[in-house]
Scaffold this motif. Structure first.
Motif, PDB file in Angstrom:
ATOM      1  N   LYS A   3       0.817  -1.231   0.000  1.00  0.00           N
ATOM      2  CA  LYS A   3       0.000   0.000   0.000  1.00  0.00           C
ATOM      3  C   LYS A   3       0.842   1.268   0.000  1.00  0.00           C
ATOM      4  O   LYS A   3       0.508   2.241  -0.661  1.00  0.00           O
ATOM      5  CB  LYS A   3      -0.884   0.027   1.250  1.00  0.00           C
ATOM      6  CG  LYS A   3      -2.098  -0.872   1.177  1.00  0.00           C
ATOM      7  CD  LYS A   3      -2.930  -0.591   2.410  1.00  0.00           C
ATOM      8  CE  LYS A   3      -4.237  -1.346   2.397  1.00  0.00           C
ATOM      9  NZ  LYS A   3      -4.865  -1.327   3.712  1.00  0.00           N
ATOM     10  N   ARG A  13      -4.931  -9.064  -4.166  1.00  0.00           N
ATOM     11  CA  ARG A  13      -6.123  -8.189  -4.112  1.00  0.00           C
ATOM     12  C   ARG A  13      -5.730  -6.767  -3.717  1.00  0.00           C
ATOM     13  O   ARG A  13      -6.153  -5.799  -4.343  1.00  0.00           O
ATOM     14  CB  ARG A  13      -7.089  -8.698  -3.035  1.00  0.00           C
ATOM     15  CG  ARG A  13      -8.065  -9.717  -3.508  1.00  0.00           C
ATOM     16  CD  ARG A  13      -9.135  -9.900  -2.416  1.00  0.00           C
ATOM     17  NE  ARG A  13      -9.912 -11.079  -2.700  1.00  0.00           N
ATOM     18  CZ  ARG A  13     -10.049 -12.106  -1.868  1.00  0.00           C
ATOM     19  NH1 ARG A  13      -9.461 -12.111  -0.687  1.00  0.00           N
ATOM     20  NH2 ARG A  13     -10.780 -13.135  -2.221  1.00  0.00           N
ATOM     21  N   THR A  14      -4.902  -6.667  -2.664  1.00  0.00           N
ATOM     22  CA  THR A  14      -4.518  -5.341  -2.164  1.00  0.00           C
ATOM     23  C   THR A  14      -3.762  -4.564  -3.227  1.00  0.00           C
ATOM     24  O   THR A  14      -4.006  -3.370  -3.439  1.00  0.00           O
ATOM     25  CB  THR A  14      -3.642  -5.494  -0.889  1.00  0.00           C
ATOM     26  OG1 THR A  14      -4.360  -6.308   0.032  1.00  0.00           O
ATOM     27  CG2 THR A  14      -3.330  -4.155  -0.249  1.00  0.00           C
ATOM     28  N   LYS A  52      -6.210  -3.472  -6.005  1.00  0.00           N
ATOM     29  CA  LYS A  52      -7.116  -2.412  -5.516  1.00  0.00           C
ATOM     30  C   LYS A  52      -6.391  -1.081  -5.392  1.00  0.00           C
ATOM     31  O   LYS A  52      -7.004  -0.027  -5.447  1.00  0.00           O
ATOM     32  CB  LYS A  52      -7.703  -2.798  -4.152  1.00  0.00           C
ATOM     33  CG  LYS A  52      -8.838  -3.801  -4.276  1.00  0.00           C
ATOM     34  CD  LYS A  52      -9.414  -4.107  -2.904  1.00  0.00           C
ATOM     35  CE  LYS A  52     -10.437  -5.233  -3.009  1.00  0.00           C
ATOM     36  NZ  LYS A  52     -10.716  -5.833  -1.701  1.00  0.00           N
ATOM     37  N   ASN A  53      -5.069  -1.159  -5.151  1.00  0.00           N
ATOM     38  CA  ASN A  53      -4.276   0.073  -5.034  1.00  0.00           C
ATOM     39  C   ASN A  53      -3.662   0.497  -6.362  1.00  0.00           C
ATOM     40  O   ASN A  53      -2.731   1.303  -6.411  1.00  0.00           O
ATOM     41  CB  ASN A  53      -3.195  -0.101  -3.969  1.00  0.00           C
ATOM     42  CG  ASN A  53      -3.772   0.049  -2.563  1.00  0.00           C
ATOM     43  OD1 ASN A  53      -3.828   1.145  -2.034  1.00  0.00           O
ATOM     44  ND2 ASN A  53      -4.261  -1.036  -2.002  1.00  0.00           N
ATOM     45  N   GLU A  92     -12.306 -13.267 -10.148  1.00  0.00           N
ATOM     46  CA  GLU A  92     -12.356 -12.075  -9.277  1.00  0.00           C
ATOM     47  C   GLU A  92     -11.108 -11.206  -9.496  1.00  0.00           C
ATOM     48  O   GLU A  92     -11.220  -9.983  -9.649  1.00  0.00           O
ATOM     49  CB  GLU A  92     -12.409 -12.528  -7.809  1.00  0.00           C
ATOM     50  CG  GLU A  92     -12.410 -11.363  -6.848  1.00  0.00           C
ATOM     51  CD  GLU A  92     -11.750 -11.673  -5.495  1.00  0.00           C
ATOM     52  OE1 GLU A  92     -11.836 -12.812  -5.022  1.00  0.00           O
ATOM     53  OE2 GLU A  92     -11.124 -10.739  -4.948  1.00  0.00           O
ATOM     54  N   LEU A 138     -10.798  -7.445 -10.973  1.00  0.00           N
ATOM     55  CA  LEU A 138     -10.161  -6.366 -10.190  1.00  0.00           C
ATOM     56  C   LEU A 138      -9.095  -5.662 -11.024  1.00  0.00           C
ATOM     57  O   LEU A 138      -8.994  -4.434 -11.013  1.00  0.00           O
ATOM     58  CB  LEU A 138      -9.463  -6.962  -8.963  1.00  0.00           C
ATOM     59  CG  LEU A 138     -10.128  -6.843  -7.611  1.00  0.00           C
ATOM     60  CD1 LEU A 138      -9.204  -7.428  -6.534  1.00  0.00           C
ATOM     61  CD2 LEU A 138     -10.456  -5.390  -7.276  1.00  0.00           C
ATOM     62  N   SER A 146     -10.866  -3.518 -13.608  1.00  0.00           N
ATOM     63  CA  SER A 146     -11.512  -2.302 -13.120  1.00  0.00           C
ATOM     64  C   SER A 146     -10.500  -1.301 -12.577  1.00  0.00           C
ATOM     65  O   SER A 146     -10.781  -0.112 -12.515  1.00  0.00           O
ATOM     66  CB  SER A 146     -12.626  -2.614 -12.115  1.00  0.00           C
ATOM     67  OG  SER A 146     -12.076  -3.304 -11.045  1.00  0.00           O
ATOM     68  N   ASN A 147      -9.323  -1.785 -12.172  1.00  0.00           N
ATOM     69  CA  ASN A 147      -8.296  -0.845 -11.689  1.00  0.00           C
ATOM     70  C   ASN A 147      -7.240  -0.532 -12.748  1.00  0.00           C
ATOM     71  O   ASN A 147      -6.213   0.083 -12.442  1.00  0.00           O
ATOM     72  CB  ASN A 147      -7.635  -1.399 -10.428  1.00  0.00           C
ATOM     73  CG  ASN A 147      -8.575  -1.336  -9.242  1.00  0.00           C
ATOM     74  OD1 ASN A 147      -8.798  -0.275  -8.685  1.00  0.00           O
ATOM     75  ND2 ASN A 147      -9.175  -2.461  -8.896  1.00  0.00           N
TER      76      ASN A 147
END
Ligand code: HSE
Length: 346
Positions: free
Chosen positions: A85, A111-112, A115-116, A134, A138, A141-142
């Motif tokens: 992150k 995932r992290t 998402k970042n 999934e 992700l 979409s990112n």
């Protein structure tokens, strides 16, 4: 490209070695000049420098101490989530060990990262086998890349081959040897070595999973056939639907009988479309001498694809190993870099 390396075991180290050895040619031929800014591994240690780490020094510490705890002058002690992150890495290399029950901790790390808004290159089979759709969504979409060549045949190309060069091909059926450890054990046993000794060697050479039951009981090959089915054949195969038997189910008598009959035991993974659904299995089979797969020995893997346009396409090469798997990450990273120049863009 700024890289954060999560998991610095056998495979992570293989990648670091290749990045050092090939740095000149990577820069000249592909304009690929990556900077490793962070490494996070609960055993080896965690270091972060937004300007970049000295990979040669890291390799020498790993060689000397088995860890990087004496690397000086940088931020230390960040855990993997904080590293993903909060570091300035735009690309996360996830090379933690495989867990086929939950996919963790790799699944959360991937995932992290996505998402970042960070690209991911991984060799970890668990997250891709359990949650490909999934994770792909992700990534989409990112607007990030999710790459996982090394999750199937180490650096021997399968995923990227079908997702780039062979786009447009339909795979109808797959049959292959997808686990290096068990093929190594079976080959050594044919020349008289005991099962125990052969497994010990496979562990020493860095082929086996942290828990070697994952290899010998067939779970590793199950994960790989699921990845092939779900990624390359548009399947939706779940781990519990795959028929599975490991090489530990072969009796001594069966093994000796095959030798006499000039047959060779192999752990065979299959996937086939039946009535619109993919049926997959991983089962040991005694193959006759004329079968191409019977000739695949040692840690080498092979897959035969039956395709609509090209007919049979067979790929063979190393399926495990430090540098061999590290190379899969390298090839994914070069590709991410050349598509996006290290930036997370559509
Ligand atoms: N344990 C695995 C094998 C490593 O032996 O094939 C590569 O996925």
């Amino acid at each position: 490209m700024m890289i954060g390396l999560i998991g610095c075991g056998t495979v992570g180290r293989g990648l670091l070695e290749l990045l050092t050895e090939k740095s000149t040619v990577l820069a000249r031929k592909y304009n690929f000049k990556p900077t490793i800014v962070a490494i996070s591994d609960p055993k080896v240690g965690s270091i972060y420098s937004k300007e970049g780490l000295d990979v040669k020094e890291i390799l020498s510490l790993l060689e000397k101490d088995g860890n990087i705890k004496n690397y000086r002058g940088v931020v230390t002690g960040w855990d993997s989530i904080k590293t993903i992150k909060e570091s300035n890495a735009d690309t996360i290399v996830e090379a933690t060990s495989t867990n086929l029950e939950t996919g963790e901790p790799g699944l959360t790390f991937i995932r992290t990262a996505l998402k970042n808004g960070k690209n991911v290159a991984t060799t970890n089979k668990g997250p891709i086998a359990l949650a490909y759709r999934e994770l792909r969504n992700l990534a989409l979409s990112n607007e990030c890349e999710l790459r996982f060549e090394g999750s199937v045949l180490a650096g021997t190309p399968v995923i990227n081959l079908f997702q780039s060069t062979l786009r447009g091909i339909e795979i109808k059926e797959v049959r292959g040897i997808l686990n290096g450890t068990t093929n190594y054990i079976l080959t050594k046993m044919e020349s008289g070595m005991s099962y125990k000794e052969a497994l010990k060697e496979a562990k020493e050479k860095g082929y086996a999973e942290a828990k070697s039951d994952v290899d010998v009981k067939g779970w590793d090959a199950v994960a790989k056939i699921i990845i092939i089915a779900n990624v390359l054949m548009e399947g939706n195969v779940n781990i519990i639907e795959v028929e599975r038997r490991g090489i530990d189910s072969i009796s001594e008598e069966e093994f000796q009988r095959a030798l006499k009959d000039n047959k060779h035991w192999k752990l065979i993974a299959r996937a086939k479309r039946v009535d619109g659904k993919i049926k997959a299995s991983v089962v040991p089979e005694a193959l006759p001498d004329h079968d191409l797969l019977s000739k695949i020995t040692g840690v080498t893997n092979a897959i035969n694809f039956k395709t609509d346009v090209l007919g049979d396409v067979t790929i063979s090469g190393p399926g495990a190993g430090r540098r061999e798997t590290g190379f899969a990450l390298l090839s994914d990273l070069i590709d991410i870099n050349s598509r996006k120049e290290g930036k997370c863009q559509p």
